[in-house]
Write an enzyme that holds these catalytic residues in place. Structure first.
Site, PDB file in Angstrom:
ATOM      1  CG  ASP A 327      39.740 -33.358  -3.990  1.00  0.00           C
ATOM      2  OD1 ASP A 327      38.635 -33.871  -4.851  1.00  0.00           O
ATOM      3  OD2 ASP A 327      40.562 -32.623  -4.080  1.00  0.00           O
ATOM      4  CD  GLU A 528      43.546 -36.661  -7.159  1.00  0.00           C
ATOM      5  OE1 GLU A 528      43.311 -37.267  -6.239  1.00  0.00           O
ATOM      6  OE2 GLU A 528      42.554 -37.070  -8.227  1.00  0.00           O
TER       7      GLU A 528
END
Ligand code: BGC
Ligand code: BGC
Length: 843
Positions: A327, A528
């Protein structure tokens, strides 16, 4: 084309889980003898429906045999479009590249389908051009199409996963995935970073809406369905109409302590499998070709650097033979690593580094050196590259035409195609959950006079949430969504056709008294960690939507609330102030699906009934953040699976408790800038006393310029340059004053993280601003001058130091940093923390 085992029918995963559990038992006998810890038997061997092909394996080996070290390492790199050029691709031949959320060809938000294809084609041609790097291996482009092709203007935006979870319909999920694959293929892109198969256990987590459910059952079945829809079944497998999928984020992202994004998961290994790994059982069975490592840790160990999870469990036991992608600079978070250097990640089992920013070049060079020095073994590198090549071969990248010449490439009619919108609209209808329907107020007659109120009524950006054109989903207008329908648009179409009347007034100020009001309100978009919350109370301390509901009710107007949110929230007061209440989640571009359900037919019959059932338990208090199905002491307000249909008896007609019990009587920290600057706070810069709000990631105002920068996670700090031409200021303020006296009494101090990027040469002060000609200022030059340049340090100042003349009773800006001369400085993490002040810290 690899051969596929016949697709499974009816209950696909149940049968498999059984036989894989058996083979897991026999397999574990062999692995007992190895030095590494044995993997417990409950981890199954997954029988992927994409089987190995000898022909492909031979091609992988022959490609590998002819590659240089440099070419191999380049395959493991995935830089980002904002940080590489076509020439970089020609020179280095990266294995892949991505566009992050809100990254477009030429940085143009309104890039056309042709612009996307043009970039895909140019990158591809540069990758197969061997003139500089000697390599002809095609690159592949990865993107976050997480609720439709959400970075592309005009694309169909499906409900976010939380809404799909409420629909409990795997067949629909497969259709959504098929439509998404086509829209992505139309732009020449090969691969997407979806599905997210997180199982959210604490709804304070900012990514709750990316999860289908708090419960693994549906996540497993959906993961299977979506991977099939994206990659295609049987003959269609990874054809020109399909895309490679990514099951993410491995593993335990939804189970971190306090719901912290990128936090630590303390589940036992059995829970890790039972709860958090079920999406991988479904997704890998269906043949997902990539898995993304998660930012989170498991018992303090970052997953990106965990060989047990990435190699032993995922690859060796579960038998995953695709590749693991990292990621967003996630490797850089492993202790001992930086974004530019991280042998620990590849050694743990990461196969491809996601390396946005300029870090790709040093990372590439360092990785080459580390293989030469033996810090990374040749065998591990070869395995990583073999996995990437295997997937490229399975996807036909060596044989398919170039991106611009593929079947769907450049077909702009596919973007937001009517057939795709129809699927999305069905998904909206099926995702709505009816929580309250007092006196059977719903369905409404389309022939009545309807008021549409609330700031979500005609707001496609708000109803679409994060990951919508921009990363955070903010900064969009209805005109950015051609072809889409707001909730208001949908109601208006139906009511106009039936002969009723609709009035739109976000603030509820109607011109003609309506028969009924539909009020659309809820959370602002976020993505997020920016969505992480302290508790689940909706509009804590600022209940403007409640005031609107109450006002309408006090006028005798029946109120239907349509609640837009990325998670269940504590809304007892809003429920009490509504006659009907619909949890609409984040429905996306097809707001018309709401009218389909809320309005009946002109003949009085129900048009579409409510089908949605909660895939998340609804909390009975703001602190009930971890209430989940199957909990021993399970007392939510509304349980998992709840959802009224028309005609069902209402269960919430009696008033609900509105008192907020906070378990901790102590004052909560006041956060001004934690990861991001959130409403009501606003950052501004400029000459002292003449600042302007900061609205972009790079901005200059008077003597001060600013850019967004990374401290611990992406974009969680601001780098400032005071050019010295005049005294400058950076401040965080709100339009309403705050009474900070309770913080003074609680012995609070102002904390911030700072990094001097140049030597301090002139005075710097901190101030709290309390309106016209009202401020308390403190010189902090000596303190800053003591800090070494180039390092982050934390500075704290007792609030008491600013409490001259009762100034803290009305503070507009609790943080103002004023600089007289030239200075480069970075700031982050600004908070008022109670109970932290020590005496004599004012200088
Ligand atoms: C997110 C991923 C996403 C990636 C690329 C990360 O911050 O965690 O879900 O795929 O960025 O945009
Ligand atoms: C970038 C986005 C990206 C996100 C991933 C941000 O810093 O601006 O493009 O998708 O990180 O988490």
């Amino acid at each position: 084309m690899p051969s596929l085992t016949p697709s499974l029918s009816a209950r696909p995963l149940l049968g498999l889980a059984l036989c894989t559990a058996l083979s897991a038992c026999s397999d574990s006998q062999h692995s007992q003898n190895t030095a590494t810890p044995a993997v417990p038997d409950f981890w199954p061997v997954i029988q992927s429906e994409v089987s190995r092909s000898e022909a492909i394996e031979q091609r992988v080996q022959s490609l590998l045999a002819n590659m240089t070290l440099e070419q191999k390492v380049a395959q493991t790199m995935q830089p980002e479009i904002r940080d590489i050029s076509i020439e970089d691709m020609r020179r280095y031949g990266f294995g892949s590249y991505l566009n992050g959320g809100g990254a477009f060809p030429d940085n143009n938000k309104h890039a056309s389908v042709q612009d996307w294809v043009k970039l895909a084609e140019a990158m591809y041609q540069a990758s197969v051009d061997d003139s500089l790097d000697g390599s002809r291996i095609p690159t592949m482009w990865g993107t976050d199409a997480v609720h439709g092709h959400n970075n592309v203007i005009g694309a169909t935006l499906f409900p976010h996963n939380i809404g799909l979870g409420a629909a409990h319909n795997p067949a629909l999920i497969e259709k959504i995935a098929g439509a998404t694959a086509k829209e992505v293929a139309a732009t020449g892109i090969d691969w997407i970073f979806a599905p997210t198969v997180a199982v959210t256990r604490d709804d304070r987590w900012g990514r709750t809406y990316e999860a289908y459910s708090e419960d693994p059952d549906i996540v497993r079945d959906y993961a299977y369905a979506i991977v099939k829809g994206l990659q295609g079944r049987d003959e269609a497998f990874l054809s020109e109409q399909q895309v490679i999928s990514t099951v993410k984020h491995f593993l335990g992202d939804g189970g971190t302590q306090n719901g912290d994004d990128q936090g630590d998961n303390l589940a036992t290994e059995q829970q890790l499998f039972d709860i958090h790994a079920q999406g991988y059982v479904g997704g890998l069975t269906a043949g997902a070709q990539s898995v993304m490592a998660s930012f989170n840790s498991w018992h303090g160990v970052k997953n990106h650097g965990n060989p047990y999870l990435l190699t032993q469990v995922l690859k060796e036991r579960m038998g995953f033979d695709g590749f693991v992608v990292g990621d967003w600079n996630g490797h850089g978070q492993i202790p001992g690593c930086t974004n530019e250097s991280c042998p620990a990640a590849i050694n743990a089992g990461l196969d491809m580094y996601m390396v946005p920013t300029q870090a790709w070049k040093p990372l590439l060079e360092n990785t080459i050196a580390q293989v030469k020095a033996g810090q990374i073994s040749q065998a591990r590198l070869d395995d990583a590259v073999a996995r990437i090549l295997r997937v490229k071969l399975r996807a036909g990248l060596f044989d398919k035409p170039s991106p611009a010449n593929r079947a769907l490439a450049g077909d702009s009619s596919l973007i937001g195609h009517a057939a795709h919108r129809a699927i999305a609209r069905q998904a909206v209808r099926e995702s709505l959950v009816l929580l309250k329907n007092k006196d059977q107020l719903l369905p409404l007659s389309p022939q009545s006079r309807i008021l549409l109120a609330g700031d979500g009524a005609d707001n496609i950006g708000k109803q679409s949430g994060g990951w919508t054109i921009t990363w955070q989903g903010t900064g969009n207008q209805n005109s950015d969504f051609p072809g889409a329908t707001s909730v208001y648009d949908g109601i208006k179409q139906a009511v106009d056709a039936a002969g009723g009347q609709v009035e739109l007034a976000a603030d509820g100020q109607y011109s003609q008294v309506p028969d009924v009001a539909i009020v659309v309100f809820g959370e602002e978009p976020y993505a997020e960690g920016n969505g992480d919350l302290a508790n689940l109370e909706y509009q804590r301390g600022n209940k403007t939507d409640l005031a609107l509901l109450k006002k309408l009710q006090s006028q005798g107007i029946p109120v239907v609330s349509v609640f837009i949110s990325g998670r269940p929230m504590w809304v007892n007061p809003e429920l009490n102030a509504s006659d009907a209440f619909v949890a609409a989640w984040l429905p996306g571009s097809e707001g018309g699906g709401i009218a389909d359900v809320l309005l009946r037919r002109t003949d009085g019959a129900v048009h579409h009934d409510f089908k949605g059932k909660l895939s998340f338990s609804w909390p009975a208090s703001p602190e009930q953040t971890t209430v989940n199905r199957h909990d021993p002491d399970y007392q939510p307000l509304l349980p998992y699976g709840f959802g009224l249909s028309y005609g069902d008896k209402d269960v919430l007609s009696a008033p609900l408790d509105e008192s907020v019990q906070t378990t901790n009587a102590a004052l909560a920290p006041l956060s001004l800038f934690e990861n991001d600057i959130k409403a009501p706070w606003q950052l501004s810069i400029g000459a002292i006393g003449n600042t302007q709000a900061v609205i972009s990631s790079v901005q200059q105002q008077g003597p001060v310029s600013l850019r967004t920068s990374d401290w611990k996670i992406q974009e969680d700090s601001r780098r400032l340059h005071f050019d010295g031409s005049a005294p400058g200021e950076v401040q965080i303020g709100a339009s309403f004053p705050q009474d900070l006296r309770a913080y003074v009494e609680a012995n609070a101090s102002l904390h911030l993280a700072v990094k001097l990027d140049s030597q301090l040469q002139s005075p710097v002060t901190l101030a709290m601003l309390c309106g016209e000609n009202c401020s308390s200022e403190l010189d902090i030059s000596a303190r800053l001058a003591a800090l070494p340049v180039g390092e982050w340090h934390s500075v704290s100042v007792p609030l008491q130091c600013f409490n001259q003349a009762n100034h803290l009773a009305r503070v507009f800006s609790p943080f103002s940093l004023r600089v007289q001369g030239e200075l480069h400085i970075s700031i982050a993490n600004i908070r008022l923390l109670p109970g932290q002040a020590e005496a004599n810290q004012c200088q």
